[in-house]
Design a protein around this motif. Structure first.
Motif, mmCIF file in Angstrom:
data_model
loop_
_atom_site.group_PDB
_atom_site.id
_atom_site.type_symbol
_atom_site.label_atom_id
_atom_site.label_comp_id
_atom_site.label_asym_id
_atom_site.label_seq_id
_atom_site.Cartn_x
_atom_site.Cartn_y
_atom_site.Cartn_z
ATOM 1 N N ALA A 176 0.850 -1.202 0.000
ATOM 2 C CA ALA A 176 0.000 0.000 0.000
ATOM 3 C C ALA A 176 0.881 1.245 0.000
ATOM 4 N N GLY A 177 1.928 1.227 0.809
ATOM 5 C CA GLY A 177 2.872 2.338 0.827
ATOM 6 C C GLY A 177 3.646 2.457 -0.473
ATOM 7 N N LEU A 178 4.055 1.306 -1.041
ATOM 8 C CA LEU A 178 4.785 1.329 -2.307
ATOM 9 C C LEU A 178 3.906 1.834 -3.456
ATOM 10 N N PHE A 179 2.600 1.659 -3.340
ATOM 11 C CA PHE A 179 1.683 2.198 -4.347
ATOM 12 C C PHE A 179 1.504 3.708 -4.171
ATOM 13 N N TYR A 180 1.500 4.180 -2.922
ATOM 14 C CA TYR A 180 1.152 5.579 -2.676
ATOM 15 C C TYR A 180 2.339 6.541 -2.714
ATOM 16 N N LEU A 181 3.493 6.123 -2.244
ATOM 17 C CA LEU A 181 4.646 7.024 -2.189
ATOM 18 C C LEU A 181 5.004 7.608 -3.561
ATOM 19 N N PRO A 182 5.042 6.810 -4.620
ATOM 20 C CA PRO A 182 5.325 7.407 -5.930
ATOM 21 C C PRO A 182 4.250 8.395 -6.394
ATOM 22 N N ARG A 183 3.033 8.236 -5.913
ATOM 23 C CA ARG A 183 1.984 9.227 -6.235
ATOM 24 C C ARG A 183 2.332 10.569 -5.581
ATOM 25 N N ILE A 184 2.886 10.521 -4.386
ATOM 26 C CA ILE A 184 3.354 11.758 -3.757
ATOM 27 C C ILE A 184 4.490 12.351 -4.588
ATOM 28 N N PHE A 185 5.364 11.485 -5.128
ATOM 29 C CA PHE A 185 6.444 11.975 -5.982
ATOM 30 C C PHE A 185 5.889 12.660 -7.235
ATOM 31 N N VAL A 186 4.821 12.109 -7.806
ATOM 32 C CA VAL A 186 4.174 12.750 -8.967
ATOM 33 C C VAL A 186 3.753 14.163 -8.588
ATOM 34 N N ASN A 187 3.111 14.291 -7.437
ATOM 35 C CA ASN A 187 2.654 15.606 -6.990
ATOM 36 C C ASN A 187 3.823 16.540 -6.694
ATOM 37 N N LEU A 188 4.879 16.010 -6.107
ATOM 38 C CA LEU A 188 6.064 16.833 -5.845
ATOM 39 C C LEU A 188 6.675 17.343 -7.144
ATOM 40 N N ALA A 189 6.713 16.488 -8.152
ATOM 41 C CA ALA A 189 7.287 16.894 -9.432
ATOM 42 C C ALA A 189 6.438 17.958 -10.121
ATOM 43 N N MET A 190 5.191 18.090 -9.710
ATOM 44 C CA MET A 190 4.281 19.065 -10.330
ATOM 45 C C MET A 190 4.176 20.369 -9.540
ATOM 46 N N VAL A 191 4.836 20.468 -8.394
ATOM 47 C CA VAL A 191 4.762 21.690 -7.584
ATOM 48 C C VAL A 191 5.376 22.847 -8.358
ATOM 49 N N PRO A 192 4.625 23.921 -8.515
ATOM 50 C CA PRO A 192 5.182 25.073 -9.243
ATOM 51 C C PRO A 192 6.305 25.739 -8.443
ATOM 52 N N PRO A 193 7.272 26.326 -9.137
ATOM 53 C CA PRO A 193 8.345 27.043 -8.436
ATOM 54 C C PRO A 193 7.756 28.118 -7.510
ATOM 55 N N GLU B 11 6.648 26.861 -1.795
ATOM 56 C CA GLU B 11 7.439 26.170 -0.769
ATOM 57 C C GLU B 11 6.571 25.448 0.257
ATOM 58 N N ALA B 12 5.448 26.031 0.664
ATOM 59 C CA ALA B 12 4.602 25.388 1.669
ATOM 60 C C ALA B 12 4.046 24.068 1.131
ATOM 61 N N GLU B 13 3.604 24.074 -0.110
ATOM 62 C CA GLU B 13 3.079 22.850 -0.723
ATOM 63 C C GLU B 13 4.180 21.798 -0.845
ATOM 64 N N ARG B 14 5.343 22.227 -1.294
ATOM 65 C CA ARG B 14 6.473 21.318 -1.450
ATOM 66 C C ARG B 14 6.875 20.709 -0.110
ATOM 67 N N GLU B 15 6.998 21.533 0.917
ATOM 68 C CA GLU B 15 7.393 21.036 2.242
ATOM 69 C C GLU B 15 6.361 20.075 2.822
ATOM 70 N N ARG B 16 5.075 20.352 2.586
ATOM 71 C CA ARG B 16 4.023 19.465 3.084
ATOM 72 C C ARG B 16 4.128 18.096 2.408
ATOM 73 N N LEU B 17 4.335 18.077 1.101
ATOM 74 C CA LEU B 17 4.450 16.820 0.372
ATOM 75 C C LEU B 17 5.725 16.056 0.754
ATOM 76 N N VAL B 18 6.829 16.773 0.949
ATOM 77 C CA VAL B 18 8.067 16.119 1.390
ATOM 78 C C VAL B 18 7.867 15.492 2.773
ATOM 79 N N LEU B 19 7.192 16.205 3.661
ATOM 80 C CA LEU B 19 6.919 15.668 5.000
ATOM 81 C C LEU B 19 6.051 14.415 4.912
ATOM 82 N N MET B 20 5.015 14.458 4.085
ATOM 83 C CA MET B 20 4.157 13.280 3.896
ATOM 84 C C MET B 20 4.975 12.100 3.377
#
Length: 144
Positions: free
Chosen positions: A19-36, A39-48
């Protein structure tokens, strides 16, 4: 009875780990889409991602340990006609490698040095599905 308990807990921890292996890369997808500049969105996703990776690692330990207990302690997959177990062990090693790779990717996101696109991570996200499918086919069908 002990065998069935070990097997039950092994299945539970494997399902939780995947379940974690399925979800963690989805967080990576979202991190890769964070606009420059977001920072708050990026830090929240990194923490997750960091918390999920830690949880996944804790869950992976009993999953692998119980699998070893089934293999060595109960001698599942030993003897002639058990080539499926060798293939399954290769898939397990690939899964552990994928897990480790997720940790390496997270460190790059933490350092803000990740250059891969969200499309790459969408493809990367498919690997655990294939790993789990291969494992299930090998264990249930025992094709060789």
């Amino acid at each position: 009875m002990a065998y069935l308990l070990v097997k039950s807990f092994h299945i539970f921890f494997i399902a939780s780990w995947f379940a974690g292996l399925f979800y963690l890369p989805r967080i990576f997808v979202n991190l890769a889409m964070v606009p420059p500049g977001s920072e708050a969105e990026r830090e929240r996703l990194v923490l997750m991602a960091r918390k999920l990776l830690r949880f996944m690692t804790i869950i992976a330990v009993p999953a692998v340990g119980l699998g070893l207990w089934l293999w060595i302690g109960f001698r599942i997959g030993w003897g002639p006609g058990n080539g499926w177990m060798h293939a399954k062990l290769v898939v397990v090693l690939l899964t552990i490698g994928y897990h480790h790779g997720c940790g390496v990717i997270l460190k790059k996101f933490e350092a803000d040095t990740m250059a891969r696109s969200h499309v790459w991570f969408r493809w990367f996200n498919e690997a655990p599905v294939l790993l789990m499918l291969a494992t299930i086919i090998l264990v249930v069908l025992k094709p060789f």
